[in-house]
Write a protein that holds these residues in place. Structure first.
Motif, PDB file in Angstrom:
ATOM      1  N   TRP A  46      34.564   3.456 -12.425  1.00 24.21           N
ATOM      2  CA  TRP A  46      33.137   3.225 -12.204  1.00 24.21           C
ATOM      3  C   TRP A  46      32.407   4.532 -11.907  1.00 24.21           C
ATOM      4  N   GLU A  47      32.866   5.270 -10.914  1.00 19.53           N
ATOM      5  CA  GLU A  47      32.181   6.515 -10.547  1.00 19.53           C
ATOM      6  C   GLU A  47      32.467   7.657 -11.515  1.00 19.53           C
ATOM      7  N   PRO A  48      33.746   7.908 -11.903  1.00 19.63           N
ATOM      8  CA  PRO A  48      34.000   9.026 -12.827  1.00 19.63           C
ATOM      9  C   PRO A  48      33.240   8.924 -14.150  1.00 19.63           C
ATOM     10  N   LEU A  49      33.084   7.710 -14.687  1.00 20.63           N
ATOM     11  CA  LEU A  49      32.385   7.529 -15.962  1.00 20.63           C
ATOM     12  C   LEU A  49      30.899   7.236 -15.793  1.00 20.63           C
ATOM     13  N   GLY A  50      30.468   7.114 -14.533  1.00 21.60           N
ATOM     14  CA  GLY A  50      29.061   6.811 -14.287  1.00 21.60           C
ATOM     15  C   GLY A  50      28.642   5.470 -14.875  1.00 21.60           C
ATOM     16  N   LEU A  51      29.520   4.471 -14.732  1.00 23.65           N
ATOM     17  CA  LEU A  51      29.227   3.158 -15.302  1.00 23.65           C
ATOM     18  C   LEU A  51      28.061   2.493 -14.573  1.00 23.65           C
ATOM     19  N   THR A  52      27.370   1.639 -15.290  1.00 24.34           N
ATOM     20  CA  THR A  52      26.288   0.857 -14.694  1.00 24.34           C
ATOM     21  C   THR A  52      26.574  -0.621 -14.952  1.00 24.34           C
ATOM     22  N   TYR A  53      25.894  -1.489 -14.212  1.00 23.76           N
ATOM     23  CA  TYR A  53      26.058  -2.921 -14.437  1.00 23.76           C
ATOM     24  C   TYR A  53      25.709  -3.282 -15.878  1.00 23.76           C
ATOM     25  N   ASN A  54      24.658  -2.654 -16.404  1.00 22.73           N
ATOM     26  CA  ASN A  54      24.229  -2.948 -17.763  1.00 22.73           C
ATOM     27  C   ASN A  54      25.328  -2.614 -18.773  1.00 22.73           C
ATOM     28  N   ASN A  55      25.921  -1.429 -18.646  1.00 19.16           N
ATOM     29  CA  ASN A  55      26.998  -1.027 -19.569  1.00 19.16           C
ATOM     30  C   ASN A  55      28.174  -1.989 -19.512  1.00 19.16           C
ATOM     31  N   VAL A  56      28.586  -2.303 -18.295  1.00 15.52           N
ATOM     32  CA  VAL A  56      29.768  -3.147 -18.112  1.00 15.52           C
ATOM     33  C   VAL A  56      29.523  -4.561 -18.627  1.00 15.52           C
ATOM     34  N   TYR A  57      28.360  -5.132 -18.295  1.00 15.76           N
ATOM     35  CA  TYR A  57      28.072  -6.493 -18.747  1.00 15.76           C
ATOM     36  C   TYR A  57      27.911  -6.565 -20.262  1.00 15.76           C
ATOM     37  N   MET A  58      27.260  -5.579 -20.856  1.00 16.33           N
ATOM     38  CA  MET A  58      27.086  -5.576 -22.309  1.00 16.33           C
ATOM     39  C   MET A  58      28.439  -5.424 -23.013  1.00 16.33           C
ATOM     40  N   ALA A  59      29.292  -4.525 -22.512  1.00 16.81           N
ATOM     41  CA  ALA A  59      30.620  -4.339 -23.117  1.00 16.81           C
ATOM     42  C   ALA A  59      31.466  -5.597 -22.940  1.00 16.81           C
ATOM     43  N   GLY A  60      31.460  -6.153 -21.727  1.00 13.78           N
ATOM     44  CA  GLY A  60      32.239  -7.370 -21.473  1.00 13.78           C
ATOM     45  C   GLY A  60      31.784  -8.541 -22.319  1.00 13.78           C
ATOM     46  N   GLY A  61      30.468  -8.736 -22.414  1.00 14.19           N
ATOM     47  CA  GLY A  61      29.934  -9.823 -23.235  1.00 14.19           C
ATOM     48  C   GLY A  61      30.233  -9.626 -24.710  1.00 14.19           C
ATOM     49  N   GLY A  62      30.122  -8.388 -25.178  1.00 11.65           N
ATOM     50  CA  GLY A  62      30.419  -8.090 -26.589  1.00 11.65           C
ATOM     51  C   GLY A  62      31.872  -8.344 -26.939  1.00 11.65           C
ATOM     52  N   ILE A  63      32.781  -7.911 -26.058  1.00 10.35           N
ATOM     53  CA  ILE A  63      34.217  -8.134 -26.288  1.00 10.35           C
ATOM     54  C   ILE A  63      34.529  -9.626 -26.284  1.00 10.35           C
ATOM     55  N   THR A  64      33.932 -10.359 -25.343  1.00  5.21           N
ATOM     56  CA  THR A  64      34.159 -11.801 -25.258  1.00  5.21           C
ATOM     57  C   THR A  64      33.711 -12.513 -26.527  1.00  5.21           C
ATOM     58  N   MET A  65      32.523 -12.151 -27.032  1.00  5.79           N
ATOM     59  CA  MET A  65      32.031 -12.775 -28.260  1.00  5.79           C
ATOM     60  C   MET A  65      32.928 -12.425 -29.449  1.00  5.79           C
ATOM     61  N   ALA A  66      33.420 -11.182 -29.503  1.00  7.78           N
ATOM     62  CA  ALA A  66      34.288 -10.769 -30.607  1.00  7.78           C
ATOM     63  C   ALA A  66      35.608 -11.547 -30.585  1.00  7.78           C
ATOM     64  N   VAL A  67      36.187 -11.707 -29.393  1.00  8.33           N
ATOM     65  CA  VAL A  67      37.445 -12.452 -29.271  1.00  8.33           C
ATOM     66  C   VAL A  67      37.233 -13.923 -29.642  1.00  8.33           C
ATOM     67  N   ALA A  68      36.125 -14.519 -29.183  1.00  9.86           N
ATOM     68  CA  ALA A  68      35.825 -15.924 -29.499  1.00  9.86           C
ATOM     69  C   ALA A  68      35.648 -16.112 -31.009  1.00  9.86           C
ATOM     70  N   LEU A  69      34.952 -15.195 -31.664  1.00 18.63           N
ATOM     71  CA  LEU A  69      34.739 -15.290 -33.111  1.00 18.63           C
ATOM     72  C   LEU A  69      36.056 -15.132 -33.861  1.00 18.63           C
ATOM     73  N   PHE A  70      36.887 -14.194 -33.406  1.00 20.97           N
ATOM     74  CA  PHE A  70      38.201 -13.995 -34.022  1.00 20.97           C
ATOM     75  C   PHE A  70      39.049 -15.260 -33.900  1.00 20.97           C
ATOM     76  N   ALA A  71      39.075 -15.851 -32.684  1.00 25.03           N
ATOM     77  CA  ALA A  71      39.875 -17.062 -32.469  1.00 25.03           C
ATOM     78  C   ALA A  71      39.378 -18.214 -33.337  1.00 25.03           C
ATOM     79  N   LEU A  72      38.066 -18.329 -33.486  1.00 25.14           N
ATOM     80  CA  LEU A  72      37.478 -19.393 -34.294  1.00 25.14           C
ATOM     81  C   LEU A  72      37.910 -19.284 -35.757  1.00 25.14           C
ATOM     82  N   LEU A  73      37.947 -18.051 -36.274  1.00 26.46           N
ATOM     83  CA  LEU A  73      38.258 -17.837 -37.690  1.00 26.46           C
ATOM     84  C   LEU A  73      39.752 -17.715 -37.972  1.00 26.46           C
ATOM     85  N   ALA A  74      40.498 -17.168 -37.017  1.00 23.14           N
ATOM     86  CA  ALA A  74      41.902 -16.842 -37.281  1.00 23.14           C
ATOM     87  C   ALA A  74      42.870 -17.988 -37.015  1.00 23.14           C
TER      88      ALA A  74
END
Length: 201
Positions: A66-94
């Motif tokens: 968190w501190e070394p990379l200067g993460l923010t709530y916005n970065n973390v939530y956007m990355a987490g939400g994006g990964i979740t949607m990608a995994v859900a889409l993959f599971a749906l199709l695969a």
């Protein structure tokens, strides 16, 4: 930050709550539908341990980067939400749709004799909110914890879950659900009284 108006926040909170409670209910129902009844508690304990391990990885990264990379709530939530949607889409199709040997009833079933189960399920939502939201808020408000410090506490909790969850599954199988729930809810009463004590005293 994305919805600074109260209306937007309320809509997102409602969608999140409906989605979360739908997921938790369907997840539990599908697990019980597929698992053999005599081994369900042990297997569910193992599943809980794996869930804790995955969450542990996320909190571990949050705590140390968190501190070394200067993460923010916005970065973390956007990355987490994006990964979740990608995994859900993959599971749906695969993955194909699997048919259970015992098809699930697709309508709401209400039985008078299950009133206690319904009440416990209703309260479990409040319990989770208290543990996941209020407890973290209390640590920040009353004790001045930083994000990485709260993440550290969750890490400790997750490690304990990984170790204890399979053991608890065996305990439930041996002593029965009723005795396990009585023990659990007695402990929860003590924990919630301690939470109240932090503010009262």
């Amino acid at each position: 930050a994305w919805y600074p108006q109260l209306t937007g926040i309320m809509i997102l909170t409602f969608i999140n709550a409906v989605g979360f409670h739908y997921y938790k209910t369907v997840n539990q129902a599908l697990q019980l539908q597929w698992l053999p009844k005599d081994k369900a508690p042990q297997i569910l304990g193992g599943v809980r341990a794996v869930e804790s391990a995955a969450t542990f990885c996320v909190y571990f990264v949050s705590m140390f980067l968190w501190e070394p990379l200067g993460l923010t709530y916005n970065n973390v939530y956007m990355a987490g939400g994006g990964i979740t949607m990608a995994v859900a889409l993959f599971a749906l199709l695969a993955y194909p749709q699997y048919e259970s040997p015992h098809p699930q009833i697709k309508k709401l079933v209400l039985r008078k004799r299950y009133w206690l189960y319904y009440a416990l399920q209703f309260m479990s939502g409040a319990r989770r909110q208290i543990f996941m939201v209020f407890a973290g808020f209390m640590m920040v408000e009353k004790f001045g914890f930083q994000v990485y410090e709260v993440a550290g506490l969750y890490l400790i909790n997750l490690v304990l879950n990984m170790i204890i969850a399979p053991i608890l599954g065996k305990i439930v199988a041996r002593f029965g659900e009723r005795n396990a729930l009585m023990f659990e809810y007695t402990g929860l009463v003590i924990v919630f009284l301690a939470y109240g004590g932090v503010y009262f005293f």
